[in-house]
Design a protein around this motif. Structure first.
Motif, PDB file in Angstrom:
ATOM      1  N   UNK A 168       0.864  -1.189   0.000  1.00  0.00           N
ATOM      2  CA  UNK A 168       0.000   0.000   0.000  1.00  0.00           C
ATOM      3  C   UNK A 168       0.896   1.233   0.000  1.00  0.00           C
ATOM      4  N   UNK A 169       0.642   2.121  -0.944  1.00  0.00           N
ATOM      5  CA  UNK A 169       1.427   3.364  -1.045  1.00  0.00           C
ATOM      6  C   UNK A 169       0.509   4.522  -0.678  1.00  0.00           C
ATOM      7  N   UNK A 170       0.892   5.304   0.326  1.00  0.00           N
ATOM      8  CA  UNK A 170       0.023   6.426   0.715  1.00  0.00           C
ATOM      9  C   UNK A 170       0.813   7.629   1.189  1.00  0.00           C
ATOM     10  N   UNK A 171       0.137   8.762   1.139  1.00  0.00           N
ATOM     11  CA  UNK A 171       0.701  10.003   1.659  1.00  0.00           C
ATOM     12  C   UNK A 171       0.107  10.267   3.027  1.00  0.00           C
ATOM     13  N   UNK A 172       0.891  10.864   3.889  1.00  0.00           N
ATOM     14  CA  UNK A 172       0.394  11.268   5.211  1.00  0.00           C
ATOM     15  C   UNK A 172       0.748  12.738   5.416  1.00  0.00           C
ATOM     16  N   UNK A 173      -0.286  13.575   5.396  1.00  0.00           N
ATOM     17  CA  UNK A 173      -0.122  15.004   5.635  1.00  0.00           C
ATOM     18  C   UNK A 173      -0.387  15.215   7.128  1.00  0.00           C
ATOM     19  N   UNK A 174       0.641  15.612   7.867  1.00  0.00           N
ATOM     20  CA  UNK A 174       0.527  15.708   9.322  1.00  0.00           C
ATOM     21  C   UNK A 174       0.536  17.172   9.751  1.00  0.00           C
ATOM     22  N   UNK A 175      -0.506  17.575  10.482  1.00  0.00           N
ATOM     23  CA  UNK A 175      -0.605  18.929  11.022  1.00  0.00           C
ATOM     24  C   UNK A 175      -0.230  18.930  12.498  1.00  0.00           C
ATOM     25  N   UNK A 176       0.623  19.893  12.874  1.00  0.00           N
ATOM     26  CA  UNK A 176       1.031  20.067  14.270  1.00  0.00           C
ATOM     27  C   UNK A 176       0.526  21.442  14.706  1.00  0.00           C
ATOM     28  N   UNK A 177      -0.721  21.557  15.162  1.00  0.00           N
ATOM     29  CA  UNK A 177      -1.314  22.880  15.400  1.00  0.00           C
ATOM     30  C   UNK A 177      -0.563  23.700  16.446  1.00  0.00           C
ATOM     31  N   UNK A 178       0.164  23.054  17.367  1.00  0.00           N
ATOM     32  CA  UNK A 178       0.936  23.802  18.344  1.00  0.00           C
ATOM     33  C   UNK A 178       2.269  24.284  17.794  1.00  0.00           C
ATOM     34  N   UNK A 179       2.593  23.871  16.557  1.00  0.00           N
ATOM     35  CA  UNK A 179       3.862  24.265  15.939  1.00  0.00           C
ATOM     36  C   UNK A 179       5.017  23.465  16.508  1.00  0.00           C
ATOM     37  N   UNK A 180       6.135  23.531  15.837  1.00  0.00           N
ATOM     38  CA  UNK A 180       7.350  22.823  16.260  1.00  0.00           C
ATOM     39  C   UNK A 180       8.498  23.811  16.308  1.00  0.00           C
ATOM     40  N   UNK A 181       9.541  23.484  17.021  1.00  0.00           N
ATOM     41  CA  UNK A 181      10.742  24.307  17.046  1.00  0.00           C
ATOM     42  C   UNK A 181      11.386  24.219  15.658  1.00  0.00           C
ATOM     43  N   UNK A 182      11.742  25.339  15.049  1.00  0.00           N
ATOM     44  CA  UNK A 182      12.402  25.211  13.730  1.00  0.00           C
ATOM     45  C   UNK A 182      13.766  25.869  13.693  1.00  0.00           C
TER      46      UNK A 182
END
Ligand code: MN
Length: 182
Positions: A168-182
């Motif tokens: 199975x080939x799939x995309x996973x779009x992940x939202x981090x509403x609290x944001x991440x350190x960049x």
């Protein structure tokens, strides 16, 4: 080729964390963190997610830090031994969107269970090829190619490929509403 995770030590020292502190933050044992830093042990996907969460990084940010010699966009899929899953970063974490896009390949007949991500994290699964079922809210949802499924990922969830022959080939779009350190 076995990937090397030597970037973990640099990441930890950048935070000025001892192994003790990193262990407290991630919930991964000091011994295991030390083995990963020294290249003596390859982390499982669950361990990688714990490390990402403890360091307040998204998955793609963590991978870019752990394997700094692999350029973004030119990334080999990461396939932890015996997991049946390969992960590749398609769109690295974007601080404006607070999201990243991963490409996943789940081997025939494989089940991958995921621990909850941090509060508010949402996943959008887009199935490209094969068959895939997702467990969220304690319920299994079967997807056909082309279908999209969104769920709150701050609870236990799982991915299963019921086909005996095709990946199975799939995309996973992940939202981090609290944001991440960049
Ligand atoms: Mn997940």
């Amino acid at each position: 080729m076995e990937p090397s995770f030597h970037g973990l030590k640099a990441l930890r020292l950048q935070r000025q964390w001892s192994l003790d502190k990193a262990s407290q933050k991630t919930g991964v044992s000091k011994a295991m963190l030390g083995q990963i830093e020294r290249g003596e042990s390859s982390p499982t996907l669950n361990t990688l997610w714990k490390i990402a969460q403890g360091f307040e990084l998204s998955f793609s940010q963590l991978m870019a830090n752990l394997m700094p010699d692999q350029g973004i966009g030119d990334r080999e899929p990461f396939a932890p031994h015996a997991s049946g899953l390969a992960v590749k970063t398609l769109i690295p974490y974007d601080p404006q969107m607070k999201a990243e896009l991963l490409e996943l390949t789940l081997s025939p007949g494989c089940l991958r269970e995921s621990a909850p991500h941090e509060a508010g994290v949402r996943e959008h699964i887009i199935l490209l090829r094969g068959v895939l079922s997702i467990q969220a809210n304690g319920q299994w949802q079967a997807l056909a190619a082309g279908q999209v499924f969104e769920f709150m990922a701050d609870q236990p969830h799982a991915y299963r490929n019921d086909d005996a022959e095709a990946a199975a080939l799939f995309h996973n779009l992940i939202f981090y509403p609290q944001g991440r350190i960049s």
